[in-house]
Design a protein around this motif. Structure first.
Motif, PDB file in Angstrom:
ATOM      1  N   PHE A   8       5.740   8.553 -30.944  1.00 50.70           N
ATOM      2  CA  PHE A   8       6.969   7.777 -30.955  1.00 50.70           C
ATOM      3  C   PHE A   8       8.193   8.665 -30.732  1.00 50.70           C
ATOM      4  CE2 PHE A   8      10.431   5.472 -33.191  1.00 50.70           C
ATOM      5  CZ  PHE A   8      10.448   4.335 -32.383  1.00 50.70           C
ATOM      6  N   SER A   9       8.160   9.909 -31.213  1.00 47.07           N
ATOM      7  CA  SER A   9       9.291  10.807 -30.977  1.00 47.07           C
ATOM      8  C   SER A   9       9.415  11.145 -29.485  1.00 47.07           C
ATOM      9  CB  SER A   9       9.118  12.090 -31.793  1.00 47.07           C
ATOM     10  OG  SER A   9       7.955  12.789 -31.378  1.00 47.07           O
ATOM     11  N   ALA A  36       0.241   2.539 -40.735  1.00 48.32           N
ATOM     12  CA  ALA A  36      -0.686   2.096 -41.781  1.00 48.32           C
ATOM     13  C   ALA A  36      -2.121   2.085 -41.279  1.00 48.32           C
ATOM     14  CB  ALA A  36      -0.281   0.705 -42.281  1.00 48.32           C
ATOM     15  N   HIS A  37      -2.322   1.628 -40.045  1.00 52.12           N
ATOM     16  CA  HIS A  37      -3.672   1.633 -39.477  1.00 52.12           C
ATOM     17  C   HIS A  37      -4.153   3.058 -39.182  1.00 52.12           C
ATOM     18  CE1 HIS A  37      -7.151  -0.043 -37.489  1.00 52.12           C
ATOM     19  NE2 HIS A  37      -6.895   0.681 -36.403  1.00 52.12           N
ATOM     20  N   GLU A  38      -3.218   3.929 -38.872  1.00 55.87           N
ATOM     21  CA  GLU A  38      -3.593   5.330 -38.618  1.00 55.87           C
ATOM     22  C   GLU A  38      -4.142   5.992 -39.878  1.00 55.87           C
ATOM     23  OE1 GLU A  38      -1.563   9.278 -36.559  1.00 55.87           O
ATOM     24  OE2 GLU A  38      -0.315   7.841 -37.666  1.00 55.87           O
ATOM     25  N   CYS A  39      -3.615   5.657 -41.026  1.00 52.01           N
ATOM     26  CA  CYS A  39      -4.129   6.230 -42.279  1.00 52.01           C
ATOM     27  C   CYS A  39      -5.590   5.838 -42.511  1.00 52.01           C
ATOM     28  CB  CYS A  39      -3.268   5.762 -43.450  1.00 52.01           C
ATOM     29  SG  CYS A  39      -1.574   6.383 -43.398  1.00 52.01           S
ATOM     30  N   THR A  55       4.483   5.933 -16.942  1.00 53.15           N
ATOM     31  CA  THR A  55       3.239   6.708 -17.057  1.00 53.15           C
ATOM     32  C   THR A  55       3.028   7.296 -18.451  1.00 53.15           C
ATOM     33  OG1 THR A  55       4.370   8.702 -16.262  1.00 53.15           O
ATOM     34  CG2 THR A  55       3.294   7.289 -14.617  1.00 53.15           C
ATOM     35  N   PHE A  56       3.862   6.949 -19.394  1.00 55.52           N
ATOM     36  CA  PHE A  56       3.738   7.512 -20.740  1.00 55.52           C
ATOM     37  C   PHE A  56       2.487   6.963 -21.426  1.00 55.52           C
ATOM     38  CE2 PHE A  56       4.558   7.400 -25.309  1.00 55.52           C
ATOM     39  CZ  PHE A  56       4.853   8.733 -25.548  1.00 55.52           C
ATOM     40  N   GLU A  57       1.696   7.866 -22.038  1.00 53.85           N
ATOM     41  CA  GLU A  57       0.487   7.493 -22.776  1.00 53.85           C
ATOM     42  C   GLU A  57       0.334   8.393 -23.996  1.00 53.85           C
ATOM     43  OE1 GLU A  57      -2.924   7.647 -20.300  1.00 53.85           O
ATOM     44  OE2 GLU A  57      -2.340   5.905 -19.070  1.00 53.85           O
ATOM     45  N   MET A  58      -0.283   7.841 -25.012  1.00 54.18           N
ATOM     46  CA  MET A  58      -0.529   8.599 -26.236  1.00 54.18           C
ATOM     47  C   MET A  58      -1.794   9.448 -26.075  1.00 54.18           C
ATOM     48  SD  MET A  58      -1.150   7.141 -30.095  1.00 54.18           S
ATOM     49  CE  MET A  58      -1.644   8.230 -31.432  1.00 54.18           C
ATOM     50  N   LYS A  59      -1.708  10.714 -26.450  1.00 56.96           N
ATOM     51  CA  LYS A  59      -2.869  11.592 -26.385  1.00 56.96           C
ATOM     52  C   LYS A  59      -3.771  11.384 -27.587  1.00 56.96           C
ATOM     53  CE  LYS A  59      -0.249  15.112 -23.885  1.00 56.96           C
ATOM     54  NZ  LYS A  59       0.230  16.517 -23.892  1.00 56.96           N
ATOM     55  N   GLU A  60      -5.023  11.771 -27.433  1.00 65.34           N
ATOM     56  CA  GLU A  60      -5.994  11.536 -28.506  1.00 65.34           C
ATOM     57  C   GLU A  60      -5.723  12.385 -29.735  1.00 65.34           C
ATOM     58  OE1 GLU A  60      -9.869  12.088 -26.973  1.00 65.34           O
ATOM     59  OE2 GLU A  60      -9.785  10.341 -25.628  1.00 65.34           O
ATOM     60  N   ASP A  61      -5.179  13.583 -29.567  1.00 63.77           N
ATOM     61  CA  ASP A  61      -4.912  14.455 -30.709  1.00 63.77           C
ATOM     62  C   ASP A  61      -3.511  14.290 -31.269  1.00 63.77           C
ATOM     63  OD1 ASP A  61      -3.707  15.401 -28.460  1.00 63.77           O
ATOM     64  OD2 ASP A  61      -4.133  17.522 -28.858  1.00 63.77           O
ATOM     65  N   GLU A  62      -2.748  13.279 -30.806  1.00 65.58           N
ATOM     66  CA  GLU A  62      -1.400  13.034 -31.307  1.00 65.58           C
ATOM     67  C   GLU A  62      -1.421  12.009 -32.434  1.00 65.58           C
ATOM     68  OE1 GLU A  62       1.799  13.831 -27.697  1.00 65.58           O
ATOM     69  OE2 GLU A  62       0.943  11.830 -27.963  1.00 65.58           O
ATOM     70  N   THR A  63      -0.410  12.102 -33.279  1.00 65.39           N
ATOM     71  CA  THR A  63      -0.198  11.091 -34.308  1.00 65.39           C
ATOM     72  C   THR A  63       0.806  10.057 -33.809  1.00 65.39           C
ATOM     73  OG1 THR A  63       1.559  12.395 -35.335  1.00 65.39           O
ATOM     74  CG2 THR A  63      -0.693  12.776 -36.113  1.00 65.39           C
ATOM     75  N   ILE A  64       0.976   9.012 -34.574  1.00 67.08           N
ATOM     76  CA  ILE A  64       1.922   7.959 -34.192  1.00 67.08           C
ATOM     77  C   ILE A  64       3.349   8.495 -34.193  1.00 67.08           C
ATOM     78  CG2 ILE A  64       2.882   5.733 -34.879  1.00 67.08           C
ATOM     79  CD1 ILE A  64       0.155   5.503 -33.617  1.00 67.08           C
ATOM     80  N   LEU A  94      -1.396   3.097 -26.117  1.00 71.08           N
ATOM     81  CA  LEU A  94      -2.324   3.513 -27.164  1.00 71.08           C
ATOM     82  C   LEU A  94      -3.724   3.742 -26.581  1.00 71.08           C
ATOM     83  CD1 LEU A  94      -1.249   1.045 -30.004  1.00 71.08           C
ATOM     84  CD2 LEU A  94      -0.701   3.481 -29.812  1.00 71.08           C
ATOM     85  N   PRO A  95      -4.523   4.657 -27.164  1.00 69.39           N
ATOM     86  CA  PRO A  95      -5.878   4.920 -26.655  1.00 69.39           C
ATOM     87  C   PRO A  95      -6.825   3.744 -26.903  1.00 69.39           C
ATOM     88  CG  PRO A  95      -5.077   6.760 -28.003  1.00 69.39           C
ATOM     89  CD  PRO A  95      -4.133   5.625 -28.205  1.00 69.39           C
ATOM     90  N   LYS A  96      -8.077   3.895 -26.445  1.00 70.48           N
ATOM     91  CA  LYS A  96      -9.066   2.820 -26.569  1.00 70.48           C
ATOM     92  C   LYS A  96      -9.433   2.529 -28.012  1.00 70.48           C
ATOM     93  CE  LYS A  96     -11.187   3.737 -22.072  1.00 70.48           C
ATOM     94  NZ  LYS A  96     -12.445   4.091 -21.355  1.00 70.48           N
TER      95      LYS A  96
END
Length: 356
Positions: A152-153, A213-216, A139-148, A182-184
Motif C-alpha cells: 500500500f505504501s 486482518a486477513h493477512e494475520c 501494471t502495479f502488482e503485489m509481490k509474494e514476499d510483500e506485506t499489505i 493481489l496474488p492468487k
C-alpha cells in the motif's frame, strides 16, 4: 531514530519551513503549501496570483493606478508585507543549490513557478510523466514476499506523484486496482469482499484494514511450515556433513597426500644439509723435521726436499729422466749379478755330480 533524524533535517517544527534539497519535489510541494497556509490565509493567494499591489479606485476621469505608499492604509500595508514574507519563507526552505536557481526571482510566484518548471517540467514534459505514472498504476502488482503495508505504501507513492502532476483517481478506481493487484492466494478474500461490500462507497482505509486482518490469519500458518522445512534441511545438512567428515577421515584427500610428501622431502633435505653434521676435526700438530739429515732425490744434495730443490726448474736438469736412467742402470747391474750367481750355482752342482 533514523526517521526522527530525517524529520529534524527537514525542519521538524511548525515554525520552520520544510527543507527542499532537490529530491521528492511533490512531497515537499504539499508540505510547503500547508506551511504557507498556516502562516496566513492570504499567503497562498500571493503564490497563485502574484504580489499584492494597492490600487486607486477607477473613475471616469482616470483609470485605476498603483496607489502611492504614503496613501496606503494599515490593511494594505499588512497585505504588502505578505509579499516579502512569502518570498523569504520560500528562500529559507531551499538548499544552496536550489537557491541559486531562484536568486534572480523578485516575487514569490516567480520562485514557485521556476521550481515547478525545473522539477516537473513544461506541459509537454508533464504529459510524458503522467503517461509513465499511468503505466506504473496499471501494471502495479503485489509481490509474494510483500506485506499489505509495503504494497500500500508503494501504491500510495504512485498516486501522490500523479496527483502532483494533475492526474487523479477516484476512490472506487483505487479500490478496484488494489483488489486486482493481489496474488492468487488472496482470490477467496477478494471474492468475499466484492460480494459482501459495495465498492462504490467503500473507503480505501477500510479495505486496507480488512486485508491486514486477513493477512494475520495467513501468517499464522507460514512459520510452522517454514520451521518444519528448515528443520528438515538442517537435519539433512548435518547428516551430509557427518558423512563427508567420515569419508575424509577414512580416505585422505589427494591434497593431504601431496602435503605429506612435500613435508617429508623437506625434512630429508634439512637432515642432509646441516641438522646432523660430522664433528669438526683438527689437523694434528706439525712435527719439526731436521732437514740436515734429508737428501734430495733430485740433486742428491743434503738439506732440502725434492719439492724445495732450487734446481727443479733449471733447464737441462730433468729430474724424472735421470731418476729413470739411474733405476734402469741399477736394474741392469742387479740382473748381471744374479746371472753370475746362477752360473756359479750351476757349476757347483755339476761338479758335485761328476765327483760322485
Amino acid at each position: 531514530m533514523a526517521e526522527q533524524t530525517k524529520f529534524i533535517a527537514e525542519g521538524g517544527s511548525s515554525h520552520r519551513p520544510p527543507l527542499f534539497n532537490g529530491n521528492d519535489y511533490y512531497y515537499w510541494k504539499g508540505k510547503m503549501r500547508l506551511f504557507l497556509l498556516s502562516q496566513d490565509i492570504n499567503m497562498w493567494s500571493i503564490i497563485e496570483t502574484g504580489n499584492f499591489t494597492p490600487m486607486t479606485v477607477a473613475t471616469d476621469a482616470a483609470p485605476a493606478a498603483p496607489k502611492p505608499q504614503a496613501l496606503w492604509t494599515r490593511e494594505e500595508k499588512n497585505q504588502v508585507l505578505l509579499n516579502s514574507k512569502a518570498q523569504f519563507i520560500l528562500s529559507c526552505a531551499l538548499s544552496r543549490e536550489e537557491y541559486d536557481r531562484i536568486e534572480e526571482c523578485n516575487t514569490a510566484k516567480e520562485i514557485w513557478d521556476k521550481l515547478e518548471i525545473h522539477h516537473e517540467g513544461t506541459s509537454h514534459v508533464k504529459e510524458e510523466r503522467i503517461d509513465m505514472g499511468v503505466k506504473k498504476f496499471e501494471t502495479f502488482e503485489m509481490k509474494e514476499d510483500e506485506t499489505i503495508d509495503e504494497m500500500f505504501s508503494g501504491f500510495t507513492i504512485i498516486i501522490n506523484e500523479l496527483r502532483s502532476l494533475g492526474k487523479t483517481y477516484s476512490p472506487h478506481e483505487r479500490i478496484r486496482k488494489l483488489l486486482r493487484c493481489l496474488p492468487k492466494v488472496w482470490r477467496p478474500m477478494v471474492t468475499a469482499i466484492t460480494q459482501a461490500k459495495d465498492l462504490t462507497s467503500l473507503p480505501v482505509e477500510e479495505l486496507v484494514g480488512s486485508l491486514r486482518a486477513h493477512e494475520c490469519l495467513i501468517l499464522e500458518d507460514k512459520p510452522l511450515k517454514k520451521g518444519k522445512s528448515i528443520a528438515l534441511k538442517a537435519v539433512q545438512n548435518s547428516k551430509e556433513n557427518q558423512q563427508k567428515i567420515e569419508e575424509s577421515n577414512e580416505s585422505p584427500s589427494e591434497d593431504e597426500n601431496d602435503l605429506a610428501l612435500i613435508s617429508k622431502r623437506i625434512q630429508q633435505m634439512v637432515f642432509r644439509r646441516g641438522q646432523h653434521k660430522r664433528p669438526f676435526r683438527r689437523d694434528p700438530p706439525k712435527v719439526e723435521i731436521d732437514k740436515s739429515r734429508i737428501t734430495c732425490y733430485g740433486c742428491n744434495k743434503v738439506g732440502h726436499f725434492k719439492t724445495e730443490c732450487p734446481q727443479r726448474f733449471v733447464k737441462g736438469t730433468p729430474f724424472k729422466k735421470k731418476s729413470m736412467m739411474a733405476s734402469w742402470d741399477g736394474s741392469e747391474n742387479s740382473n748381471s749379478d744374479t746371472d753370475e750367481e746362477e752360473a756359479n750355482l750351476c757349476l757347483m752342482t755339476t761338479s758335485e755330480t761328476e765327483m760322485d
